[in-house]
Scaffold this motif. Structure first.
Motif, PDB file in Angstrom:
ATOM      1  N   UNK A  70       0.816  -1.198   0.000  1.00  0.00           N
ATOM      2  CA  UNK A  70       0.000   0.000   0.000  1.00  0.00           C
ATOM      3  C   UNK A  70       0.860   1.264   0.000  1.00  0.00           C
ATOM      4  N   UNK A  71       1.961   1.229   0.778  1.00  0.00           N
ATOM      5  CA  UNK A  71       2.859   2.386   0.840  1.00  0.00           C
ATOM      6  C   UNK A  71       3.497   2.628  -0.523  1.00  0.00           C
ATOM      7  N   UNK A  72       3.925   1.531  -1.167  1.00  0.00           N
ATOM      8  CA  UNK A  72       4.550   1.686  -2.485  1.00  0.00           C
ATOM      9  C   UNK A  72       3.549   2.253  -3.489  1.00  0.00           C
ATOM     10  N   UNK A  73       2.330   1.761  -3.416  1.00  0.00           N
ATOM     11  CA  UNK A  73       1.301   2.282  -4.320  1.00  0.00           C
ATOM     12  C   UNK A  73       1.080   3.771  -4.065  1.00  0.00           C
ATOM     13  N   UNK A  74       1.073   4.151  -2.771  1.00  0.00           N
ATOM     14  CA  UNK A  74       0.877   5.564  -2.445  1.00  0.00           C
ATOM     15  C   UNK A  74       2.016   6.420  -2.972  1.00  0.00           C
ATOM     16  N   UNK A  75       3.247   5.891  -2.860  1.00  0.00           N
ATOM     17  CA  UNK A  75       4.408   6.618  -3.398  1.00  0.00           C
ATOM     18  C   UNK A  75       4.260   6.779  -4.907  1.00  0.00           C
ATOM     19  N   UNK A  76       3.871   5.672  -5.564  1.00  0.00           N
ATOM     20  CA  UNK A  76       3.682   5.729  -7.017  1.00  0.00           C
ATOM     21  C   UNK A  76       2.602   6.746  -7.357  1.00  0.00           C
TER      22      UNK A  76
ATOM     23  N   UNK B  15       2.854   9.847  -9.636  1.00  0.00           N
ATOM     24  CA  UNK B  15       1.907   9.975 -10.746  1.00  0.00           C
ATOM     25  C   UNK B  15       1.286  11.364 -10.764  1.00  0.00           C
ATOM     26  N   UNK B  16       0.899  11.859  -9.576  1.00  0.00           N
ATOM     27  CA  UNK B  16       0.340  13.212  -9.493  1.00  0.00           C
ATOM     28  C   UNK B  16       1.340  14.237  -9.998  1.00  0.00           C
ATOM     29  N   UNK B  17       2.603  14.080  -9.549  1.00  0.00           N
ATOM     30  CA  UNK B  17       3.639  15.043  -9.935  1.00  0.00           C
ATOM     31  C   UNK B  17       3.824  15.033 -11.449  1.00  0.00           C
ATOM     32  N   UNK B  18       3.923  13.825 -12.026  1.00  0.00           N
ATOM     33  CA  UNK B  18       4.180  13.728 -13.458  1.00  0.00           C
ATOM     34  C   UNK B  18       2.989  14.264 -14.254  1.00  0.00           C
ATOM     35  N   UNK B  19       1.777  13.829 -13.868  1.00  0.00           N
ATOM     36  CA  UNK B  19       0.592  14.289 -14.598  1.00  0.00           C
ATOM     37  C   UNK B  19       0.479  15.810 -14.508  1.00  0.00           C
TER      38      UNK B  19
ATOM     39  N   UNK C  16       4.528   4.790 -21.119  1.00  0.00           N
ATOM     40  CA  UNK C  16       3.979   3.832 -20.166  1.00  0.00           C
ATOM     41  C   UNK C  16       3.824   4.490 -18.797  1.00  0.00           C
ATOM     42  N   UNK C  17       4.900   5.164 -18.351  1.00  0.00           N
ATOM     43  CA  UNK C  17       4.832   5.831 -17.045  1.00  0.00           C
ATOM     44  C   UNK C  17       3.729   6.884 -17.049  1.00  0.00           C
ATOM     45  N   UNK C  18       3.662   7.621 -18.167  1.00  0.00           N
ATOM     46  CA  UNK C  18       2.670   8.693 -18.239  1.00  0.00           C
ATOM     47  C   UNK C  18       1.258   8.127 -18.164  1.00  0.00           C
ATOM     48  N   UNK C  19       1.049   7.032 -18.922  1.00  0.00           N
ATOM     49  CA  UNK C  19      -0.268   6.413 -18.954  1.00  0.00           C
ATOM     50  C   UNK C  19      -0.659   5.949 -17.559  1.00  0.00           C
ATOM     51  N   UNK C  20       0.280   5.229 -16.928  1.00  0.00           N
ATOM     52  CA  UNK C  20       0.011   4.734 -15.578  1.00  0.00           C
ATOM     53  C   UNK C  20      -0.246   5.911 -14.647  1.00  0.00           C
ATOM     54  N   UNK C  21       0.539   6.995 -14.833  1.00  0.00           N
ATOM     55  CA  UNK C  21       0.378   8.161 -13.972  1.00  0.00           C
ATOM     56  C   UNK C  21      -1.018   8.743 -14.076  1.00  0.00           C
TER      57      UNK C  21
END
Lengths: 273, 258, 296
Positions: A77-83, A87-91, C35-40
């Protein structure tokens, strides 16, 4: 030193030997006043030594409790939260870049020559730049409800004005000579941008975007605390229940991720240069 | 044939080029000399229309080019290639792409946006580079080359345009003597072998005398001399350089001419 | 002719080779990135979020609710009259008190953090700290501090010190120390070594060397950086209130919780005004300092 010498020295450099008492007095008075103001502020904020001590005592207990750090059986769960935070940062960064790019082009003095328009445009960007992502997040989370969506938009909104300004400056700082050279070959304005301007400014812009990705990863962790999910949310939950072994574990993991991202982004930036 | 009639350029109150008229035939290598600020660069940039003339006409083979616009103007720029003092290449693009910019205008938009060029174009670019002994660097970034090498790349780019007229604005001013000679040799060869007129701005009298078939001297925006290099006497030079260049202080070998 | 065509063949061979490598790299890079972007986008629920049928309308409605319902004729009436300015800023004295508390937090934290950063900077400057192990440890500690977001630190400190400005001040002081320590040490390393040598030659001790050799050179730069940091700390202090670390942020949080969006705007404007005033003051001081540095 005999009196004659002193008199001579006085004659040569009167200020050096006769320090201005007035100035000294003023300096001292200012220092004392500043110190008094500082102490008064501390008192007003109720920064009592006793509470400082007891706080650090508690902090020590937390630290003792946190050893050894543990994932609390929640590692996935922690790893998913980090991801999710990444993901938020990248998006957020990608959206900000897509919006900032046309704004940056419009904002460049060399593209839009009209001075009044340019001034108004830049000033309005400046105004929006003052609003930090946290304030956007508070607004957006209450508008869209809890979840990363508001966080992504908040990051993007906070980045757009700064990125647009940096993009404009990159375009303005581009060298005119290659553009002249390409124009002299009779190419269309679009191709002049493609072959004369883009090779110069795209690497600069990409490196700026990477910087923003790094800082957004940090900001995204904060946004979780106000309800945008991700690692910030997991941290807050565990601090609330004083599970400091897990807090330390998460913070350690997060710091490693930040360092790793910084390293990757730095090497990418070096390749761009 | 290139013809200029009363070409004038004003920047605000300053008169950069003052009522210049001259013509130039195929196979001529014309050197324009004069002090800096005499209007040499502005004159060349007006022929290529990077700068618009305030007054006067410029025509090529009888057709007025000084009022062209849009696509027609770009067509004209393709026909008269320009070489610059600072090479004006894109330092981050590789050499071959810099050369291929010479044909971008004739290729479809989409493939040019992708930086894709047909093999025939690439082969022509390589042959032009090879003629200047630069084919070995085709895939290097232009910014990594020395000044002399960059100028040769710029000449290859100009040649890819298959120009009917070549303009060179101080092409050797930033180069050392050896490279200056290489570049001037190349311009001379272009002029002879392809039978196109070459107009070149020069600050070095020595080079002008050695390479040019005809010399035009400018002072304060106006032409003060137009003739073969042999006609360039000390009296003329005094007018061109307004007495600033006495034989003692002249940086170039004017003494032998005088 | 055979020579020139050989140049072409040689180039084409080299080009194919380079292109194959480049294309492979580009392809791999693009694949990984997309891939990373999509997942993001998927993970951040960007497209799948249930944001209602009319998200823009909701933002619009939200912004609309932020605009206070002011009435022109009652603008200057007292706080009980609906539509007056005093009615909009119904709790102004409390907000001003909390606002002032925020300013105090920022100032105290900046002073404490600057002092801490100063000590740390001497410990990790190559020309002032001979022991490499000390430099390394201090540097890494400062780096770690900078990685930790303020709000996370504030959460922990609120748990330890209780809700109130104390936790906020310590949070900001620590993070100020992290950033100023690094900036100060960079200034220290630019100190003119000739002056230090001069001091050493005349037999000065370590303390005297720093007092008379280093401080006069670096003081204007230090102050300038500290003032810039003060501006940042003010915004930071306003935000920290959200997690209960003192200051006006608590009121922002309350306004959001009770969906008093017009109050939210009122407090936000107050904060922006506060930041604006401090910015002007700090900029004026910085310009004077720079002028001073030049005239010396």
């Amino acid at each position: 030193m005999n009196p004659g010498q002193l008199a001579r020295a006085r004659q040569v450099a009167p200020e050096a030997l006769q320090p201005s008492w007035r100035r000294r007095l003023i300096n001292w008075a200012l220092t004392v006043a500043a110190a008094a103001a500082f102490v008064a502020m501390c008192v007003d904020l109720q920064l009592a030594p006793a509470s400082v001590l007891s706080g650090f005592g508690k902090l020590g207990t937390f630290l003792a409790n946190s050893m050894p750090p543990s994932d609390g059986g929640d590692l996935p769960r922690i790893l998913v939260a980090l991801a999710e935070t990444f993901a938020m940062a990248l998006a957020g960064t990608v959206i900000a870049t897509l919006v900032a790019l046309p704004l940056g082009v419009i904002g460049a003095k060399t593209v839009v020559g009209q001075p009044v328009l340019h001034f108004v445009f830049r000033r309005s960007l400046d105004w929006f730049r003052g609003v930090p992502s946290l304030v956007w997040a508070l607004i957006l989370v209450s508008a869209f409800g809890l979840g990363p969506f508001g966080g992504v938009i908040a990051l993007a909104l906070a980045d757009i004005p700064s990125l647009a300004k940096l993009f404009s400056e990159a375009i303005e700082n581009a060298d005119e000579k290659p553009l002249d050279g390409v124009r002299a070959a009779g190419v269309s304005p679009l191709m002049a941008l493609r072959y004369g301007l883009a090779p110069q400014v795209v690497p600069v812009m990409a490196s700026q975007v990477l910087f923003f990705l790094e800082s957004n990863f940090r900001n995204a962790a904060v946004l979780g605390i106000v309800g945008a999910g991700g690692i910030g949310f997991e941290l807050e939950e565990r601090i609330r229940i004083f599970a400091f072994d897990q807090v330390v574990f998460i913070i350690g993991l997060y710091m490693i991720c930040v360092a790793a991202l910084d390293m990757v982004s730095q090497s990418l930036r070096q390749r761009l240069a | 044939m290139l013809e200029l009639h009363g070409v004038t350029k004003r920047f605000g109150d300053t008169l950069a080029v003052d009522n210049v008229s001259f013509s130039c035939q195929r196979g001529e290598l014309v050197g324009i000399i004069g002090r800096s600020g005499a209007g040499k660069s502005t004159l060349l940039r007006m022929v290529n229309r990077l700068t618009d003339p305030t007054d006067g006409h410029i025509s090529w083979d009888g057709r007025d080019v000084s009022r062209l616009n849009g696509a027609a103007l770009r067509q004209w720029r393709r026909r008269c290639a320009m070489i610059f003092q600072q090479f004006n290449l894109c330092p981050r693009l590789d050499v071959i792409t810099n050369v291929l910019v010479g044909v971008v205008a004739e290729r479809p938009l989409a493939s040019s946006l992708m930086k894709f060029f047909p093999a025939a174009d690439r082969a022509r670019a390589i042959l032009e580079l090879d003629a200047l002994d630069m084919a070995h660097a085709a895939l290097q970034r232009a910014g990594t080359l020395s000044g002399g090498q960059q100028q040769r790349v710029a000449i290859a780019r100009a040649m890819l345009q298959e120009p009917e007229l070549v303009l060179a604005d101080e092409p050797v001013a930033s180069l050392d003597p050896v490279n200056a000679e290489v570049v001037m040799d190349a311009l001379q060869k272009i002029c002879r072998e392809r039978n196109v007129p070459v107009i070149v701005n020069l600050h070095s009298l020595e080079i002008a005398r050695r390479y040019c078939t005809r010399i035009v001297a400018m002072s304060k925006g106006a032409i003060v001399f137009d003739g073969p290099p042999a006609g360039l006497t000390q009296t003329v030079l005094d007018r061109v350089y307004a007495g600033r260049m006495t034989p003692e202080t002249a940086p170039f070998s004017i003494v032998e001419a005088a | 002719m055979s020579e020139t065509s050989s140049a072409v063949t040689a180039f084409e061979a080299l080009r194919r080779q380079t292109l194959r490598r480049q294309r492979l790299q580009t392809l791999a890079g693009l694949l990984i990135f997309s891939a990373i972007l999509l997942i993001s986008f998927q993970r951040s629920q960007f497209f799948s979020s249930d944001i209602g049928d009319d998200p823009l309308g909701r933002i619009g409605e939200f912004l609309n609710r932020m605009i206070p319902d002011l009435k022109g004729e009652a603008l200057l009436a007292d706080s009980r009259t609906e539509g007056s300015l005093a009615w909009w800023y119904y709790d102004l004295p409390r907000w001003l008190r909390l606002g002032w508390q925020t300013v105090e937090m920022a100032i105290v934290a900046t002073v404490l953090g600057a002092v801490g950063g100063l000590l740390a900077s001497f410990l990790c400057a190559r020309n002032l700290m001979p022991i490499a192990a000390v430099r390394f440890t201090v540097r890494r500690t400062l780096e770690a501090i900078r990685t930790l977001p303020d709000l996370v630190l504030a959460l922990i400190l609120v748990a330890a010190f209780g809700a109130g400005p104390l936790a906020g001040v310590i949070t900001l002081a620590v993070s100020t120390m992290g950033s100023l320590g690094k900036l100060f040490s960079e200034i220290n390393e630019e100190v003119d070594p000739r002056q230090l040598e001069g001091m050493r030659a005349s037999g000065a001790g370590y303390a005297a060397m720093i007092r008379y050799g280093v401080v006069p050179q670096v003081l204007p730069n230090y102050t300038s950086y500290a003032l810039i940091r003060l501006e940042g700390n003010l915004a930071g202090a306003a935000a920290l209130g959200i997690v209960g670390a003192g200051g006006i942020g608590i009121e922002l949080q309350r306004a959001i919780t009770y969906t008093e969006f017009d109050t939210y705007l009122a407090i936000l404007l107050l904060i922006v005004g506060m930041i604006f005033l401090i910015d002007i003051a700090s900029e004026a001081i910085r310009h004077r300092l720079i002028g001073l540095g030049e005239s010396r």
